[in-house]
Design an enzyme around this catalytic site. Structure first.
Site, PDB file in Angstrom:
ATOM      1  N   GLY A 186       0.819  -1.209   0.000  1.00  0.00           N
ATOM      2  CA  GLY A 186       0.000   0.000   0.000  1.00  0.00           C
ATOM      3  C   GLY A 186       0.849   1.253   0.000  1.00  0.00           C
ATOM      4  CE  LYS A 211      -5.654   5.221   5.729  1.00  0.00           C
ATOM      5  NZ  LYS A 211      -4.989   6.490   5.400  1.00  0.00           N
ATOM      6  CD  GLU A 269      -1.759  -6.339   3.394  1.00  0.00           C
ATOM      7  OE1 GLU A 269      -1.388  -5.418   2.663  1.00  0.00           O
ATOM      8  OE2 GLU A 269      -2.870  -6.347   3.971  1.00  0.00           O
TER       9      GLU A 269
END
Length: 219
Positions: free
Chosen positions: A29, A121, A103
């Site tokens: 990401g 976040k 992940e």
């Protein structure tokens, strides 16, 4: 600071956890990409990395960092990755980039999970960000029906095939009060590869990018 500058700050801050001579677990990401850039400055000091996606592997190799298959590695000291949401219990939603299964596998092997994220976040309750679920293609409709029973509104992520050859259902409308129970329930549905809830194995350290600098939270 822009959001990207906050991501860069936490990506570089994670270097302090990298031990010379070790193999480093690397996520996927935009925030993890900044960590990979930072890791490139230490490439002569580390043995290499284990990567959670083809995209991260490509970036690591472009910087001259050796990439190991996880099967070749006995242990990982750290795994560094971003999150789409993280709550006060260090539980996360991940998988916006569709790399959630790899992940989760690498995170499960690592001694320490370091989450790097900008302050946007951080949430009190997980679920505003649609919860990704990786699904075997033939089971897509059957799994979607089960997710509706759990109170969600699944949407097929059109045109996306994971590195494992599977599809993604993004589940909207969930207010996740018991993340561990929901992770276990969704993972028990036949056809689900894994769900992007990282609750059973949450983060050990969170590096949060804020306007006042990088904030460190330890579990």
């Amino acid at each position: 600071m822009t959001q990207d500058e906050l991501k860069k700050a936490v990506g570089w801050a994670a270097l302090q956890y990298v031990q010379p001579g070790t193999i480093v677990g690397v996520g996927t990401g935009s925030t993890a990409a900044h960590f990979i850039d930072a890791l490139g400055t230490m490439k002569g000091q580390i043995e290499g990395a284990v990567s959670s996606s083809d995209a991260s592997t490509e970036k690591l190799k472009s910087l001259g960092i050796t990439v190991f298959d996880l099967n070749e590695v006995d242990r990982l000291g750290i795994y560094v990755d971003g999150a789409d949401e993280i709550n006060g219990h260090m539980q996360m939603i991940k998988g916006g980039g569709a790399a959630l299964t790899r992940e989760k596998i690498i995170a499960s092997v690592a001694d320490k999970f370091i989450c790097i994220a900008d302050a946007s976040k951080q949430v009190d309750i997980l679920g505003n960000f649609p919860l990704p679920v990786e699904v075997i293609p033939m089971a897509r409709s059957a799994v979607a029906r089960q997710l509706v029973k759990l109170g969600g509104r699944p949407e097929y992520r059109q045109g996306v095939v994971t590195d494992n050859g599977n599809v993604i259902l993004d589940v909207h409308g969930l207010e996740i009060l018991d993340a561990i129970a929901l992770e276990n329930a969704i993972n028990a549905i036949p056809g689900v590869v894994t769900v992007g809830l990282f609750a059973n194995r949450g983060a050990d350290v969170a590096l949060i990018g804020t306007a006042d600098g990088v904030k460190t939270i330890v579990k």
